[in-house]
Scaffold this motif. Structure first.
Motif, PDB file in Angstrom:
ATOM      1  N   HIS A 103       6.183  33.227  35.232  1.00 61.52           N
ATOM      2  CA  HIS A 103       6.879  34.487  35.530  1.00 61.52           C
ATOM      3  C   HIS A 103       7.034  34.675  37.043  1.00 61.52           C
ATOM      4  O   HIS A 103       6.223  34.181  37.826  1.00 61.52           O
ATOM      5  CB  HIS A 103       6.140  35.686  34.933  1.00 61.52           C
ATOM      6  CG  HIS A 103       4.686  35.819  35.338  1.00 61.52           C
ATOM      7  ND1 HIS A 103       4.273  35.978  36.649  1.00 61.52           N
ATOM      8  CD2 HIS A 103       3.555  35.813  34.604  1.00 61.52           C
ATOM      9  CE1 HIS A 103       2.959  36.075  36.678  1.00 61.52           C
ATOM     10  NE2 HIS A 103       2.486  35.964  35.463  1.00 61.52           N
ATOM     11  N   TYR A 113      -4.942  41.344  42.829  1.00 60.16           N
ATOM     12  CA  TYR A 113      -5.360  40.864  41.508  1.00 60.16           C
ATOM     13  C   TYR A 113      -6.783  40.380  41.697  1.00 60.16           C
ATOM     14  O   TYR A 113      -7.031  39.393  42.385  1.00 60.16           O
ATOM     15  CB  TYR A 113      -4.427  39.751  41.039  1.00 60.16           C
ATOM     16  CG  TYR A 113      -4.550  39.319  39.586  1.00 60.16           C
ATOM     17  CD1 TYR A 113      -5.654  39.643  38.798  1.00 60.16           C
ATOM     18  CD2 TYR A 113      -3.546  38.561  38.998  1.00 60.16           C
ATOM     19  CE1 TYR A 113      -5.744  39.242  37.482  1.00 60.16           C
ATOM     20  CE2 TYR A 113      -3.623  38.141  37.674  1.00 60.16           C
ATOM     21  CZ  TYR A 113      -4.734  38.487  36.927  1.00 60.16           C
ATOM     22  OH  TYR A 113      -4.817  38.069  35.607  1.00 60.16           O
ATOM     23  N   HIS A 116     -10.521  36.206  38.909  1.00 59.15           N
ATOM     24  CA  HIS A 116     -10.374  35.882  37.479  1.00 59.15           C
ATOM     25  C   HIS A 116     -10.184  34.377  37.300  1.00 59.15           C
ATOM     26  O   HIS A 116      -9.933  33.651  38.260  1.00 59.15           O
ATOM     27  CB  HIS A 116      -9.187  36.635  36.880  1.00 59.15           C
ATOM     28  CG  HIS A 116      -7.862  36.220  37.462  1.00 59.15           C
ATOM     29  ND1 HIS A 116      -7.401  36.691  38.675  1.00 59.15           N
ATOM     30  CD2 HIS A 116      -6.911  35.358  37.018  1.00 59.15           C
ATOM     31  CE1 HIS A 116      -6.226  36.149  38.937  1.00 59.15           C
ATOM     32  NE2 HIS A 116      -5.901  35.316  37.948  1.00 59.15           N
ATOM     33  N   ASP A 118      -7.714  31.718  34.873  1.00 61.75           N
ATOM     34  CA  ASP A 118      -6.419  31.861  34.206  1.00 61.75           C
ATOM     35  C   ASP A 118      -6.456  31.524  32.722  1.00 61.75           C
ATOM     36  O   ASP A 118      -5.423  31.588  32.060  1.00 61.75           O
ATOM     37  CB  ASP A 118      -5.367  30.973  34.889  1.00 61.75           C
ATOM     38  CG  ASP A 118      -4.805  31.650  36.136  1.00 61.75           C
ATOM     39  OD1 ASP A 118      -5.081  32.839  36.347  1.00 61.75           O
ATOM     40  OD2 ASP A 118      -4.099  30.966  36.889  1.00 61.75           O
ATOM     41  N   ILE A 131       1.669  27.789  41.364  1.00 61.06           N
ATOM     42  CA  ILE A 131       2.177  29.011  42.005  1.00 61.06           C
ATOM     43  C   ILE A 131       3.072  28.618  43.173  1.00 61.06           C
ATOM     44  O   ILE A 131       2.684  27.805  44.018  1.00 61.06           O
ATOM     45  CB  ILE A 131       1.036  29.894  42.544  1.00 61.06           C
ATOM     46  CG1 ILE A 131      -0.011  30.140  41.455  1.00 61.06           C
ATOM     47  CG2 ILE A 131       1.582  31.212  43.069  1.00 61.06           C
ATOM     48  CD1 ILE A 131      -1.277  30.813  41.972  1.00 61.06           C
ATOM     49  N   TYR A 133       5.180  30.363  46.355  1.00 60.72           N
ATOM     50  CA  TYR A 133       5.310  31.623  47.105  1.00 60.72           C
ATOM     51  C   TYR A 133       6.696  31.761  47.701  1.00 60.72           C
ATOM     52  O   TYR A 133       7.332  30.777  48.077  1.00 60.72           O
ATOM     53  CB  TYR A 133       4.233  31.695  48.189  1.00 60.72           C
ATOM     54  CG  TYR A 133       2.869  31.731  47.582  1.00 60.72           C
ATOM     55  CD1 TYR A 133       2.464  32.840  46.848  1.00 60.72           C
ATOM     56  CD2 TYR A 133       2.007  30.650  47.663  1.00 60.72           C
ATOM     57  CE1 TYR A 133       1.221  32.881  46.235  1.00 60.72           C
ATOM     58  CE2 TYR A 133       0.764  30.671  47.057  1.00 60.72           C
ATOM     59  CZ  TYR A 133       0.391  31.791  46.346  1.00 60.72           C
ATOM     60  OH  TYR A 133      -0.833  31.818  45.729  1.00 60.72           O
ATOM     61  N   LEU A 146      -4.128  34.003  48.706  1.00 61.72           N
ATOM     62  CA  LEU A 146      -4.813  33.565  47.495  1.00 61.72           C
ATOM     63  C   LEU A 146      -6.202  33.101  47.922  1.00 61.72           C
ATOM     64  O   LEU A 146      -6.337  32.190  48.743  1.00 61.72           O
ATOM     65  CB  LEU A 146      -4.056  32.408  46.846  1.00 61.72           C
ATOM     66  CG  LEU A 146      -4.778  31.736  45.665  1.00 61.72           C
ATOM     67  CD1 LEU A 146      -4.914  32.687  44.485  1.00 61.72           C
ATOM     68  CD2 LEU A 146      -4.035  30.470  45.252  1.00 61.72           C
ATOM     69  N   HIS A 179     -10.238  32.748  41.185  1.00 60.31           N
ATOM     70  CA  HIS A 179      -9.323  33.070  42.277  1.00 60.31           C
ATOM     71  C   HIS A 179      -8.958  34.543  42.246  1.00 60.31           C
ATOM     72  O   HIS A 179      -9.176  35.223  41.237  1.00 60.31           O
ATOM     73  CB  HIS A 179      -8.077  32.185  42.219  1.00 60.31           C
ATOM     74  CG  HIS A 179      -7.318  32.292  40.929  1.00 60.31           C
ATOM     75  ND1 HIS A 179      -7.744  31.687  39.773  1.00 60.31           N
ATOM     76  CD2 HIS A 179      -6.176  32.942  40.617  1.00 60.31           C
ATOM     77  CE1 HIS A 179      -6.885  31.959  38.798  1.00 60.31           C
ATOM     78  NE2 HIS A 179      -5.921  32.730  39.284  1.00 60.31           N
ATOM     79  N   VAL A 181      -6.128  37.568  44.317  1.00 63.22           N
ATOM     80  CA  VAL A 181      -5.057  37.859  45.273  1.00 63.22           C
ATOM     81  C   VAL A 181      -5.504  39.039  46.121  1.00 63.22           C
ATOM     82  O   VAL A 181      -5.770  40.133  45.600  1.00 63.22           O
ATOM     83  CB  VAL A 181      -3.723  38.197  44.570  1.00 63.22           C
ATOM     84  CG1 VAL A 181      -2.648  38.550  45.597  1.00 63.22           C
ATOM     85  CG2 VAL A 181      -3.266  37.034  43.687  1.00 63.22           C
ATOM     86  N   ARG A 188       4.915  41.263  48.210  1.00 62.06           N
ATOM     87  CA  ARG A 188       4.585  39.833  48.088  1.00 62.06           C
ATOM     88  C   ARG A 188       5.189  39.298  46.798  1.00 62.06           C
ATOM     89  O   ARG A 188       4.949  39.828  45.720  1.00 62.06           O
ATOM     90  CB  ARG A 188       3.072  39.706  48.056  1.00 62.06           C
ATOM     91  CG  ARG A 188       2.516  38.305  47.778  1.00 62.06           C
ATOM     92  CD  ARG A 188       1.046  38.495  47.447  1.00 62.06           C
ATOM     93  NE  ARG A 188       0.239  37.299  47.487  1.00 62.06           N
ATOM     94  CZ  ARG A 188       0.028  36.504  46.452  1.00 62.06           C
ATOM     95  NH1 ARG A 188       0.632  36.721  45.306  1.00 62.06           N
ATOM     96  NH2 ARG A 188      -0.797  35.478  46.566  1.00 62.06           N
ATOM     97  N   THR A 192       4.506  32.377  39.282  1.00 57.62           N
ATOM     98  CA  THR A 192       3.242  31.837  38.792  1.00 57.62           C
ATOM     99  C   THR A 192       3.431  31.350  37.372  1.00 57.62           C
ATOM    100  O   THR A 192       4.097  32.017  36.583  1.00 57.62           O
ATOM    101  CB  THR A 192       2.156  32.939  38.801  1.00 57.62           C
ATOM    102  OG1 THR A 192       1.994  33.408  40.128  1.00 57.62           O
ATOM    103  CG2 THR A 192       0.824  32.390  38.309  1.00 57.62           C
ATOM    104  N   TRP A 194       2.017  28.192  34.169  1.00 61.10           N
ATOM    105  CA  TRP A 194       0.995  27.302  33.641  1.00 61.10           C
ATOM    106  C   TRP A 194       1.616  26.158  32.850  1.00 61.10           C
ATOM    107  O   TRP A 194       2.491  26.382  32.014  1.00 61.10           O
ATOM    108  CB  TRP A 194       0.035  28.095  32.736  1.00 61.10           C
ATOM    109  CG  TRP A 194      -0.644  29.164  33.514  1.00 61.10           C
ATOM    110  CD1 TRP A 194      -1.808  29.048  34.227  1.00 61.10           C
ATOM    111  CD2 TRP A 194      -0.177  30.505  33.712  1.00 61.10           C
ATOM    112  NE1 TRP A 194      -2.089  30.236  34.870  1.00 61.10           N
ATOM    113  CE2 TRP A 194      -1.110  31.149  34.563  1.00 61.10           C
ATOM    114  CE3 TRP A 194       0.921  31.233  33.273  1.00 61.10           C
ATOM    115  CZ2 TRP A 194      -0.966  32.456  34.971  1.00 61.10           C
ATOM    116  CZ3 TRP A 194       1.061  32.551  33.679  1.00 61.10           C
ATOM    117  CH2 TRP A 194       0.123  33.145  34.519  1.00 61.10           C
TER     118      TRP A 194
END
Ligand code: OGA
Ligand code: MN
Length: 198
Positions: A103, A113, A116, A118, A131, A133, A146, A179, A181, A188, A192, A194
């Motif tokens: 997304h 964030y 956490h 993933d 990810i 940027y 990050l 990790h 944010v 920003r 991101t 998977w």
């Protein structure tokens, strides 16, 4: 790209500044902004399925899931690049990655964030996080790094801070790396996603 794959091999994570060139990055950013202006972003949730909930104490970004073939040329060409990366990861690490889900994410000023992993509890389908940027002229002091803990000790151990600079790609093993944010002083943007196993 070879160094990047070597880093993932050795350390489980890698960062590749300038992976996507400026022209392509700007096109992606434009598609992100346009979709946001059309109201296509939703506040991001935590958890999955019936347990999915918006938790402003944990994350404050807004997301729009990527769909191929929606007429966004930048998105389609980024997905094509990720397909090349998926095949390279499979060839090198025998990961059996079969798909990518991802997304756009927009973190408004001050958004974060919290730390956490993933991988959702009880699942193992998300294998590698990727990810990209999309922030031009990012300066030290703008925040939004990050924070990636790089050892098995997790949040008690060593970490790196990666600036969310336009065109930088970061990958890590989704189930292994804590990790976070950090809050940014300006908006920003990122993509991101998977690589998944069945
Ligand atoms: C995520 C995430 C990190 C980043 O969306 O799960 O951790 O730097 N994003 O945007
Ligand atoms: Mn994450």
């Amino acid at each position: 790209m070879e160094d990047f794959l070597n880093a993932i091999d050795r350390h489980g994570w890698g960062s590749l500044p300038g992976c996507v060139g400026e022209g392509d990055s700007l096109r992606l950013k434009g598609e992100c902004v346009d979709a946001s202006e059309r109201g296509e972003f939703k506040r991001a949730g935590v958890g999955r399925g019936l347990n999915l909930e918006v938790r402003e104490d944990i994350r404050r970004d807004q997301v729009m899931w990527l769909q191929p073939g929606e007429g966004m040329a930048g998105t389609d060409s980024y997905l094509a690049m990720l397909e090349v990366l998926r095949l390279a990861l499979n060839q090198r690490f025998f990961l059996g990655l079969f798909a990518f889900e991802g997304h756009f994410a927009i973190y408004p000023e001050g958004a974060f964030y919290k730390a956490h992993l993933d991988r959702h509890a009880g699942t193992s389908d998300r294998i590698v996080t990727a990810i990209l940027y999309l922030n031009q002229d990012w300066q030290p002091g703008d925040g939004g790094e990050l924070k990636l803990w790089t050892t098995p000790e997790g949040r008690d151990g060593a970490f790196v801070l990666i600036e969310p600079r336009m065109g930088t790609l970061v990958c890590f093993l989704a189930g292994d790396f804590w990790h976070e944010v950090l809050p940014a002083t300006k908006v920003r943007m990122s993509i991101t996603g998977w690589f998944r196993q069945r």
